[in-house]
Scaffold this motif. Structure first.
Motif, PDB file in Angstrom:
ATOM      1  N   LYS A 241      11.731  31.729  19.724  1.00  0.00           N
ATOM      2  CA  LYS A 241      10.461  31.527  20.417  1.00  0.00           C
ATOM      3  C   LYS A 241       9.307  31.293  19.436  1.00  0.00           C
ATOM      4  N   ASN A 242       9.424  31.857  18.232  1.00  0.00           N
ATOM      5  CA  ASN A 242       8.424  31.622  17.189  1.00  0.00           C
ATOM      6  C   ASN A 242       8.748  30.395  16.340  1.00  0.00           C
ATOM      7  N   LYS A 243       9.808  29.681  16.744  1.00  0.00           N
ATOM      8  CA  LYS A 243      10.260  28.463  16.045  1.00  0.00           C
ATOM      9  C   LYS A 243      10.664  28.757  14.599  1.00  0.00           C
ATOM     10  N   ASN A 244      11.215  29.939  14.394  1.00  0.00           N
ATOM     11  CA  ASN A 244      11.734  30.331  13.087  1.00  0.00           C
ATOM     12  C   ASN A 244      13.246  30.178  13.062  1.00  0.00           C
ATOM     13  N   GLY A 245      13.761  29.840  11.897  1.00  0.00           N
ATOM     14  CA  GLY A 245      15.194  29.658  11.762  1.00  0.00           C
ATOM     15  C   GLY A 245      15.958  30.967  11.897  1.00  0.00           C
ATOM     16  N   ILE A 246      17.256  30.844  12.187  1.00  0.00           N
ATOM     17  CA  ILE A 246      18.131  32.005  12.367  1.00  0.00           C
ATOM     18  C   ILE A 246      19.074  32.108  11.182  1.00  0.00           C
ATOM     19  N   ASN A 247      19.112  33.289  10.596  1.00  0.00           N
ATOM     20  CA  ASN A 247      20.043  33.591   9.516  1.00  0.00           C
ATOM     21  C   ASN A 247      21.225  34.331  10.120  1.00  0.00           C
ATOM     22  N   VAL A 248      22.372  33.658  10.175  1.00  0.00           N
ATOM     23  CA  VAL A 248      23.591  34.288  10.684  1.00  0.00           C
ATOM     24  C   VAL A 248      24.335  34.883   9.498  1.00  0.00           C
ATOM     25  N   PHE A 249      24.540  36.203   9.552  1.00  0.00           N
ATOM     26  CA  PHE A 249      25.189  36.897   8.444  1.00  0.00           C
ATOM     27  C   PHE A 249      26.665  36.500   8.322  1.00  0.00           C
ATOM     28  N   GLU A 250      27.210  36.817   7.172  1.00  0.00           N
ATOM     29  CA  GLU A 250      28.633  36.610   6.868  1.00  0.00           C
ATOM     30  C   GLU A 250      28.997  35.142   7.131  1.00  0.00           C
ATOM     31  N   ASP A 251      30.083  34.892   7.862  1.00  0.00           N
ATOM     32  CA  ASP A 251      30.471  33.508   8.158  1.00  0.00           C
ATOM     33  C   ASP A 251      30.227  33.146   9.620  1.00  0.00           C
ATOM     34  N   GLY A 252      29.527  34.029  10.337  1.00  0.00           N
ATOM     35  CA  GLY A 252      29.211  33.770  11.736  1.00  0.00           C
ATOM     36  C   GLY A 252      30.321  34.115  12.707  1.00  0.00           C
ATOM     37  N   LYS A 253      31.472  34.508  12.197  1.00  0.00           N
ATOM     38  CA  LYS A 253      32.606  34.790  13.072  1.00  0.00           C
ATOM     39  C   LYS A 253      32.717  36.271  13.444  1.00  0.00           C
ATOM     40  N   GLU A 254      31.831  37.105  12.871  1.00  0.00           N
ATOM     41  CA  GLU A 254      31.826  38.511  13.274  1.00  0.00           C
ATOM     42  C   GLU A 254      31.472  38.594  14.762  1.00  0.00           C
ATOM     43  N   SER A 255      32.064  39.524  15.466  1.00  0.00           N
ATOM     44  CA  SER A 255      31.937  39.518  16.927  1.00  0.00           C
ATOM     45  C   SER A 255      31.589  40.894  17.478  1.00  0.00           C
ATOM     46  N   ARG A 256      31.039  40.868  18.687  1.00  0.00           N
ATOM     47  CA  ARG A 256      30.679  42.081  19.414  1.00  0.00           C
ATOM     48  C   ARG A 256      31.012  41.888  20.895  1.00  0.00           C
ATOM     49  N   ASP A 257      31.054  43.001  21.601  1.00  0.00           N
ATOM     50  CA  ASP A 257      31.278  43.023  23.045  1.00  0.00           C
ATOM     51  C   ASP A 257      29.908  43.230  23.694  1.00  0.00           C
ATOM     52  N   PHE A 258      29.349  42.170  24.289  1.00  0.00           N
ATOM     53  CA  PHE A 258      28.013  42.226  24.876  1.00  0.00           C
ATOM     54  C   PHE A 258      28.125  42.573  26.357  1.00  0.00           C
ATOM     55  N   VAL A 259      27.556  43.718  26.742  1.00  0.00           N
ATOM     56  CA  VAL A 259      27.686  44.202  28.112  1.00  0.00           C
ATOM     57  C   VAL A 259      26.314  44.221  28.779  1.00  0.00           C
ATOM     58  N   TYR A 260      26.252  43.673  29.978  1.00  0.00           N
ATOM     59  CA  TYR A 260      24.991  43.497  30.697  1.00  0.00           C
ATOM     60  C   TYR A 260      24.492  44.830  31.250  1.00  0.00           C
ATOM     61  N   ILE A 261      23.192  44.981  31.278  1.00  0.00           N
ATOM     62  CA  ILE A 261      22.553  46.243  31.633  1.00  0.00           C
ATOM     63  C   ILE A 261      22.981  46.754  33.002  1.00  0.00           C
ATOM     64  N   GLU A 262      23.143  45.888  33.984  1.00  0.00           N
ATOM     65  CA  GLU A 262      23.524  46.364  35.317  1.00  0.00           C
ATOM     66  C   GLU A 262      24.914  46.995  35.315  1.00  0.00           C
ATOM     67  N   ASP A 263      25.822  46.447  34.513  1.00  0.00           N
ATOM     68  CA  ASP A 263      27.149  47.046  34.400  1.00  0.00           C
ATOM     69  C   ASP A 263      27.072  48.418  33.745  1.00  0.00           C
ATOM     70  N   VAL A 264      26.219  48.542  32.741  1.00  0.00           N
ATOM     71  CA  VAL A 264      26.054  49.829  32.059  1.00  0.00           C
ATOM     72  C   VAL A 264      25.499  50.874  33.020  1.00  0.00           C
ATOM     73  N   VAL A 265      24.510  50.506  33.808  1.00  0.00           N
ATOM     74  CA  VAL A 265      23.931  51.432  34.786  1.00  0.00           C
ATOM     75  C   VAL A 265      24.970  51.843  35.822  1.00  0.00           C
TER      76      VAL A 265
END
Length: 377
Positions: A241-265
């Protein structure tokens, strides 16, 4: 149980939980310090706090202060203990702050419950996937294995994948089960593990039912867009949103399990309401791993703002490579099924971000802090 105390109830998860509990007819008390890192310098302008203000009984206080706990605990039937310092990177150099709040606050709660009159019958504690450290893997030679922390020796050479002693073949990532090895790689992970252990150990001696939820990476509308220490979806969104570049750490293939707030509630309420949850710890996620480069590219597409993406090879000491949840236990015992896929959730999240004021981008400041501590390479 009708009276529910939510510590950290003005935060992202807590405020969403409070609003849904109110709709279900519960009386909700919130204990929250309204920390500036989350709510800004003027809490009255915080959207999270504003969403619950005048709807709950609010106690402005700190979980490390006995008098604040005693005030908040009056007439409560159950506690959802969410209040904590969060973020793996920051925890590695604000060690006292994390341990005092997360471990100290939890031990104080249990001390009060042990030594004073109350009517609390259940405590739900927010644990974290961070307690596992690296996730669970399948080795051709040894079966299921749990790699230790990745070494700087390998990562400095651009070799970011996990290894296991005596196994020459690449490891295969699988979902992390609740009985997987617990070996946190950050101060944050250590404090969450101790929080969980304290609650699960002490509460049964008091006749209180304990429940722990090991949340994966929670996201959704309402999360802080100004906090540069937690949540890559927020961090990347504010950068874009600030038009700044993104620095992706490592090789970009590191992963996470993103869970939506409604499911958590929904999972948390199931833990409150169902006796089958008593005495148990549960993973809460989607059971799907999404890599960080995909996250960056998806956000750029959704916002329609082109910014450069650099896969830099930088890394943070204490970060894990992969971890996603095996949900067999929570599905079987509580009947919980995540309803929000990453694609569906990210649309809701980015639509919401588009309605918000553009926040000041403090990402570089957080990187400089880690550099000075020798944690960013």
């Amino acid at each position: 149980m009708k009276n529910i105390l939510i510590t950290g109830g003005a935060g992202f998860i807590g405020s969403n939980l409070a609003l849904k509990l109110l709709k279900r007819g519960y009386q909700v008390t919130v204990l929250d310090s309204l920390a500036a890192q989350i709510h800004g310098d003027d809490p009255d302008r915080s959207p999270l706090y504003g969403s619950i203000k005048n709807k709950v009984r609010f106690v402005h206080g700190d979980v490390t202060v006995r008098e604040d706990w005693e005030k908040a605990l009056k007439d409560q039937d159950a506690i959802v203990h969410l209040a904590a310092e969060t973020g793996t990177g920051q925890s590695m150099y604000e060690i006292q702050k994390y341990t005092e709040t997360n471990i100290g606050g939890t031990s104080l709660m249990l001390d009060i419950l042990t030594n004073s009159k109350h009517r609390v019958r259940k405590v739900v504690v927010a644990s974290s996937r961070a307690i596992y450290g690296e996730g669970r893997y399948l080795s051709r030679t040894y079966g299921y294995v749990y790699p230790l922390s990745r070494t700087e020796e390998y990562m400095s050479q651009g070799d970011f994948e996990c290894k296991y002693p005596g196994e020459p073949a690449p490891l295969t990532l699988v979902g992390t089960t609740e009985d997987s090895l617990i070996h946190p790689t950050s101060v944050y992970g250590i404090t969450k593990h101790v929080q969980e252990q304290l609650v699960m150990t002490v509460c049964p001696t008091l006749g209180i039912a304990p429940v722990a939820f090991r949340y994966q990476n929670v996201y959704g509308p309402g999360q802080s867009l100004s906090n540069p220490y937690t949540g890559i979806l927020s961090i990347f969104s504010t950068r874009i949103k600030n038009k700044n570049g993104i620095n992706v750490f490592e090789d970009g293939k590191e992963s996470r399990d993103f869970v939506y707030i409604e499911d958590v509630v929904d999972a948390t309420i199931a833990g409150l309401e169902k006796e089958q949850a008593d005495g148990e710890s549960f993973n809460v996620g989607t059971g799907v791993a999404t890599d960080v480069l995909t996250v960056a590219e998806t956000l750029i597409e959704k916002y329609g703002i082109e910014v450069p993406v650099t896969v830099s090879g930088n890394y943070r000491l204490g970060d894990i490579r992969h971890n996603y949840a095996d949900l067999t236990k929570i599905k079987t015992k509580l009947g919980f099924e995540p309803r929000w896929s990453f694609d569906r959730g990210i649309r809701q999240f980015t639509d919401w971000v588009n309605t918000q004021d553009i926040q000041k981008d403090r990402y570089e400041d957080s990187i400089e802090e880690m550099k000075t501590k020798g944690l960013y390479k």
